[in-house]
Design an enzyme around this catalytic site. Structure first.
Site, PDB file in Angstrom:
ATOM      1  N   ARG A 248     -21.028  27.836   1.042  1.00 17.02           N
ATOM      2  CA  ARG A 248     -21.911  27.180   2.007  1.00 17.02           C
ATOM      3  C   ARG A 248     -22.181  28.128   3.178  1.00 17.02           C
ATOM      4  O   ARG A 248     -22.428  29.284   2.979  1.00 17.02           O
ATOM      5  CB  ARG A 248     -21.327  25.837   2.475  1.00 17.02           C
ATOM      6  CG  ARG A 248     -20.909  24.941   1.341  1.00 17.02           C
ATOM      7  CD  ARG A 248     -22.108  24.502   0.531  1.00 17.02           C
ATOM      8  NE  ARG A 248     -21.719  23.684  -0.581  1.00 17.02           N
ATOM      9  CZ  ARG A 248     -21.874  22.374  -0.634  1.00 17.02           C
ATOM     10  NH1 ARG A 248     -22.428  21.748   0.370  1.00 17.02           N
ATOM     11  NH2 ARG A 248     -21.498  21.713  -1.705  1.00 17.02           N
TER      12      ARG A 248
ATOM     13  N   CYS B   1     -16.360  11.422 -16.436  1.00 12.84           N
ATOM     14  CA  CYS B   1     -15.981  12.271 -17.572  1.00 12.84           C
ATOM     15  C   CYS B   1     -16.313  11.533 -18.861  1.00 12.84           C
ATOM     16  O   CYS B   1     -16.273  10.292 -18.896  1.00 12.84           O
ATOM     17  CB  CYS B   1     -14.482  12.578 -17.509  1.00 12.84           C
ATOM     18  SG  CYS B   1     -13.928  13.613 -18.893  1.00 12.84           S
TER      19      CYS B   1
HETATM   20  C1  LIG Z   1     -18.488  17.497 -10.213  1.00 12.94           C
HETATM   21  C2  LIG Z   1     -17.935  18.677  -9.468  1.00 12.94           C
HETATM   22  C3  LIG Z   1     -18.015  18.711  -8.082  1.00 12.94           C
HETATM   23  C4  LIG Z   1     -17.507  19.815  -7.374  1.00 12.94           C
HETATM   24  N1  LIG Z   1     -17.521  19.793  -6.008  1.00 12.94           N
HETATM   25  C5  LIG Z   1     -17.003  20.836  -5.319  1.00 12.94           C
HETATM   26  C6  LIG Z   1     -16.908  20.797  -3.894  1.00 12.94           C
HETATM   27  O1  LIG Z   1     -17.246  19.812  -3.236  1.00 12.94           O
HETATM   28  N2  LIG Z   1     -16.418  21.904  -3.262  1.00 12.94           N
HETATM   29  C7  LIG Z   1     -16.024  23.012  -3.943  1.00 12.94           C
HETATM   30  O2  LIG Z   1     -15.613  23.977  -3.308  1.00 12.94           O
HETATM   31  N3  LIG Z   1     -16.049  23.060  -5.294  1.00 12.94           N
HETATM   32  C8  LIG Z   1     -16.514  21.995  -5.992  1.00 12.94           C
HETATM   33  N4  LIG Z   1     -16.498  22.019  -7.363  1.00 12.94           N
HETATM   34  C9  LIG Z   1     -15.975  23.225  -8.073  1.00 12.94           C
HETATM   35  C10 LIG Z   1     -14.520  23.039  -8.486  1.00 12.94           C
HETATM   36  O3  LIG Z   1     -13.679  22.975  -7.346  1.00 12.94           O
HETATM   37  C11 LIG Z   1     -14.032  24.188  -9.397  1.00 12.94           C
HETATM   38  O4  LIG Z   1     -14.048  25.384  -8.673  1.00 12.94           O
HETATM   39  C12 LIG Z   1     -14.891  24.368 -10.657  1.00 12.94           C
HETATM   40  O5  LIG Z   1     -15.209  23.142 -11.234  1.00 12.94           O
HETATM   41  C13 LIG Z   1     -14.156  25.232 -11.703  1.00 12.94           C
HETATM   42  O6  LIG Z   1     -12.913  24.661 -12.010  1.00 12.94           O
HETATM   43  P1  LIG Z   1     -12.637  23.748 -13.324  1.00 12.94           P
HETATM   44  O7  LIG Z   1     -12.926  24.606 -14.515  1.00 12.94           O
HETATM   45  O8  LIG Z   1     -11.190  23.353 -13.206  1.00 12.94           O
HETATM   46  O9  LIG Z   1     -13.547  22.568 -13.277  1.00 12.94           O
HETATM   47  C14 LIG Z   1     -16.951  20.914  -8.077  1.00 12.94           C
HETATM   48  C15 LIG Z   1     -16.850  20.827  -9.475  1.00 12.94           C
HETATM   49  C16 LIG Z   1     -17.307  19.729 -10.171  1.00 12.94           C
HETATM   50  C17 LIG Z   1     -17.145  19.656 -11.672  1.00 12.94           C
END
Ligand SMILES: Cc1cc2nc3c(=O)[nH]c(=O)nc-3n(C[C@H](O)[C@H](O)[C@H](O)COP(=O)(O)O)c2cc1C
Length: 366
Positions: A166, A361
């Protein structure tokens, strides 16, 4: 068997009961649904739940600055604490040029843009917005990081995470930041905004741990637009550390396609388990601070190995805990075969969020 995963970890005097973190995840759910989901994740064994996108300025209805928003956060935190988990506030400042968007409003209202087209439009406006932002506005925003941190502490949060994407990420990026004052130009100058935000938080809440979400951009191939370029990490990381960051949550930078930062199984580049861990290795070369890995972490043996080798100190999951909030309980009970493994389909998590239907999910029962 999973000794490292289950071992406690102390960050600036705050004890996490194990190494499992719920990564910041915007839920877009009603307060009751969010409470229920986060409660289940806390009950499922996660040590820390990071609440995504906690605004640093008054924002309609849901910020720490309004009575209702403040009380909602308090209730959420109390609920998370009831299950022995801690709560972190991900303090963020948007870099969306809302005024600049106004001219597109009629088309947006008529639904003529898909979520991805809208994102691309906003991204296109970012460079001008960041580059032309008046200095007094920058100073106000930095002060707001401190004000928000004080409120977060008052609401009961245990840890502050500063969202390094951001506005912090856009200010850091030579792609968006073309300023010619002390906030632009050299990497040192582009790091100034993030460092001052950290310092404002440190001054406001001297004893609280500050985790910095370090969003990294790479070239060859190009991924991410905001954030810190890999080759500039050597400048940024020591500065962020000196400003007061206690830990780094390391991920790919945003402002390209959201399916790069939240990669589906079909992603051309980030398709493997632990897809962003290579960035942790780059940060480790420059810092002894604890690192939290994120990005397609799903399998307990793989995660235990990364923790045991000291590659990361904490393991964060977003989609895996959306897919199965009982992940850790199942791992520890030897019921791994019952885990609903995240298939990185992005259908109802990212898809649900983008369709304004809430983050869910495919495994959800309703
Ligand atoms: C639906 C959704 C919303 C997310 N919202 C944020 C957020 O508000 N802030 C942020 O830094 N990352 C956000 N992320 C990214 C996650 O924190 C994470 O970095 C990303 O999903 C990769 O990790 P994972 O493979 O465990 O999902 C979001 C991810 C998903 C799936």
């Amino acid at each position: 068997m999973y000794d490292f995963l289950n071992s406690p970890f102390t960050l600036r005097g705050v004890i996490l009961k194990n190494r499992l973190v719920f990564a910041p995840t915007t839920l877009g759910l009603s307060a009751n649904e969010a409470m229920e989901k986060l409660g289940r994740i806390a009950k499922g064994g996660a040590a820390l739940i990071i609440l995504g996108d906690v605004a640093i300025e008054p924002a309609r209805g849901s910020s720490l600055f309004e009575e209702n928003g403040f009380i909602t956060y308090q209730k959420l935190i109390t609920h998370i604490h009831e299950f022995g988990a801690l709560a972190a506030a991900q303090l963020h400042m948007s870099d969306s040029d809302i005024k600049g968007m106004m001219k597109y409003m009629p088309d947006i209202k008529a639904g003529r843009y898909s979520p991805n087209q809208l994102r691309a439009l906003l991204n296109d406006l970012t460079a001008d917005y960041i580059t032309s932002m008046p200095i007094d506005r920058i100073k106000t925003i930095i002060k707001q990081f401190g004000e928000a941190a004080k409120l977060a502490q008052k609401a009961g949060f245990d840890i502050i995470q500063i969202h390094g994407d951001r506005m912090c990420g856009s200010m850091s990026s030579s792609i968006y930041n073309h300023r010619i004052d002390e906030y632009g130009g050299s990497p040192e100058n582009r790091a100034r905004f993030a460092c001052e935000a950290i310092m404002a938080v440190r001054e406001a809440v001297p004893d609280m741990p500050i985790d910095y979400k370090l969003a990294i951009r790479q070239e060859n191939p190009h991924y991410g637009n905001a954030g810190v370029l890999e080759s500039e990490l050597a400048v940024f990381v020591p500065l962020l550390e000196a400003a007061g960051a206690d830990a780094f949550h390391v991920a790919l930078a945003n402002h390209s396609d959201l399916s790069d930062t939240i990669p589906p199984l079909t992603h051309p580049y980030f398709k493997t388990e632990g897809c962003f861990l290579k960035y942790c290795d780059e940060v480790r070369e420059l810092s002894d601070k604890p690192l939290c890995g994120v990005g397609r972490l799903t399998h307990p043996d793989m995660i235990e190995k990364q923790l045991s080798e000291g590659r990361i100190q904490l393991a964060a999951m977003s989609r895996q805990l959306l897919a199965d909030d009982q992940w850790l309980n199942k791992v520890n009970a030897g019921r791994e075969n019952e885990i609903h493994y995240c298939m990185a389909c992005n259908k109802k998590c990212l898809g649900g969020m983008q369709a304004h239907q809430g983050t869910r999910c495919i495994y959800d029962k309703n």
